[in-house]
Design an enzyme around this catalytic site. Structure first.
Site, short mmCIF file in Angstrom:
data_model
loop_
_atom_site.label_atom_id
_atom_site.label_comp_id
_atom_site.label_asym_id
_atom_site.label_seq_id
_atom_site.Cartn_x
_atom_site.Cartn_y
_atom_site.Cartn_z
N ARG A 64 20.98 3.05 2.29
CA ARG A 64 19.81 3.62 2.21
C ARG A 64 19.98 4.56 1.07
O ARG A 64 20.88 5.52 0.92
CB ARG A 64 19.35 4.69 3.39
N LYS A 103 -0.21 -5.31 -3.57
CA LYS A 103 -0.24 -5.51 -2.19
C LYS A 103 1.10 -5.13 -1.56
O LYS A 103 1.58 -6.27 -1.11
CB LYS A 103 -0.62 -7.04 -2.03
N GLU A 127 -12.34 1.13 -2.53
CA GLU A 127 -12.51 -0.14 -1.61
C GLU A 127 -12.62 0.29 -0.03
O GLU A 127 -12.49 1.64 0.21
CB GLU A 127 -11.45 -0.97 -1.92
#
Length: 296
Positions: A115, A162, A194
């Protein structure tokens, strides 16, 4: 408790039952939402606008600086294999899987690493894909339209990617769920962006109007499809900034997405849109959309 089905999925080069698929807890998609996804509709076994979906996948990967791990032919083979497997599985379980419509979900994350917020170099992307049944709007929703609510767009300013980092969209969608609505129509600084998981369109004086293609809107595959249908049907088409007032006083409002196709909004924040019924431009666009799916 949800039990995962046992039909096949694709994970890192192999097909395995979905219920058995596993990734590392150190996958950056799990830790950071550091990945992208794509959803391809499939009508009667035919991938719909597959090349356009692959182009958007390439664009999203490039924005995240992840090289596409597979080529177009490989993606097509995986998608068709998964759809065929899902259809056989459905048929074996007494469902009419061979004639069903499907969705192919594709997800690529940066991969597995310790991480660290910085993007690690030279790690192998995690590649996952599955096919599921596509549930389309009901006959009642088609004939009567659907209810939506509005909200401020509180998401980040890279909505054109996306990304699997979808917590903002989850919160937005829940606003609609809590209100008994199908979608949440969002505005940023007084302008339409949107919906939580759909694009939104306005009809004014017979013209179909959508927001511009920029970083504040995910350019749905239906952007190009709506323009194509409008051209064929003789409907004027325009992309520009749309104010909240224009939305509230529109002749028609529409949603588009892979699963909604094109769908009329007939109630917004409890108030009827125009006369509260799906309008004539919607009817033309839905007819054109249906023709496009049959020709795929």
């Amino acid at each position: 408790m949800h039990t995962l089905p046992d039909y096949p999925c694709y994970l890192n080069g192999a097909y395995t039952p979905l219920c058995d698929a596993k990734i590392s807890v150190m996958d950056r998609g799990f830790i950071f939402g550091d990945g992208i996804y794509e959803v391809v509709p499939v009508y009667a076994g035919r991938l719909f606008r597959f090349e356009e979906h692959m182009a958007r996948l390439d664009h999203s990967l490039a924005e995240l600086r992840i090289a596409n791990p597979l080529g177009r032919d490989q993606w097509r083979e995986i998608a068709t294999t998964l759809v065929a497997s899902h259809a056989r599985h459905s048929s074996a379980n007494g469902q009419n899987g061979l004639n069903r419509n499907h969705l192919v979900y594709i997800q690529i994350t940066r991969g597995v690493a310790l991480r660290d917020h910085a993007m690690p170099q030279d790690i192998t992307p995690t590649v996952f894909a599955m096919a599921t049944q596509m549930n389309l709007p009901s006959a009642t929703q088609r004939s009567q339209g659907v209810a939506c609510v509005t909200a401020d767009d509180f998401r980040w300013e890279k909505a054109h990617i996306k990304s699997t980092s979808l917590l903002g969209a989850v919160f937005a969608r829940q606003i609609g769920v809590d209100a008994g609505a199908v979608e949440t129509v969002m505005f940023r600084n007084g302008y339409l962006s949107e919906a939580a998981s759909s694009n939104v369109w306005l009809v004014q004086d017979g013209t179909l109007i959508g927001p511009p293609k920029d970083n504040l809107v995910l350019e749905g595959i239906r952007f190009g499809l709506m323009e194509d249908i409008c051209r064929a049907q003789g409907i004027p088409f325009q992309l520009r900034r749309i104010t909240r007032e224009e939305v509230l006083h529109a002749d028609e409002l529409l949603l588009t997405s892979a699963t909604k196709e094109v769908l009329a909004i007939t109630t917004l924040d409890g108030q009827p849109v125009a006369n509260g019924q799906p309008g004539p431009v919607y009817a033309q666009l839905y007819a054109g959309y249906t023709a496009a799916t049959l020709a795929a």
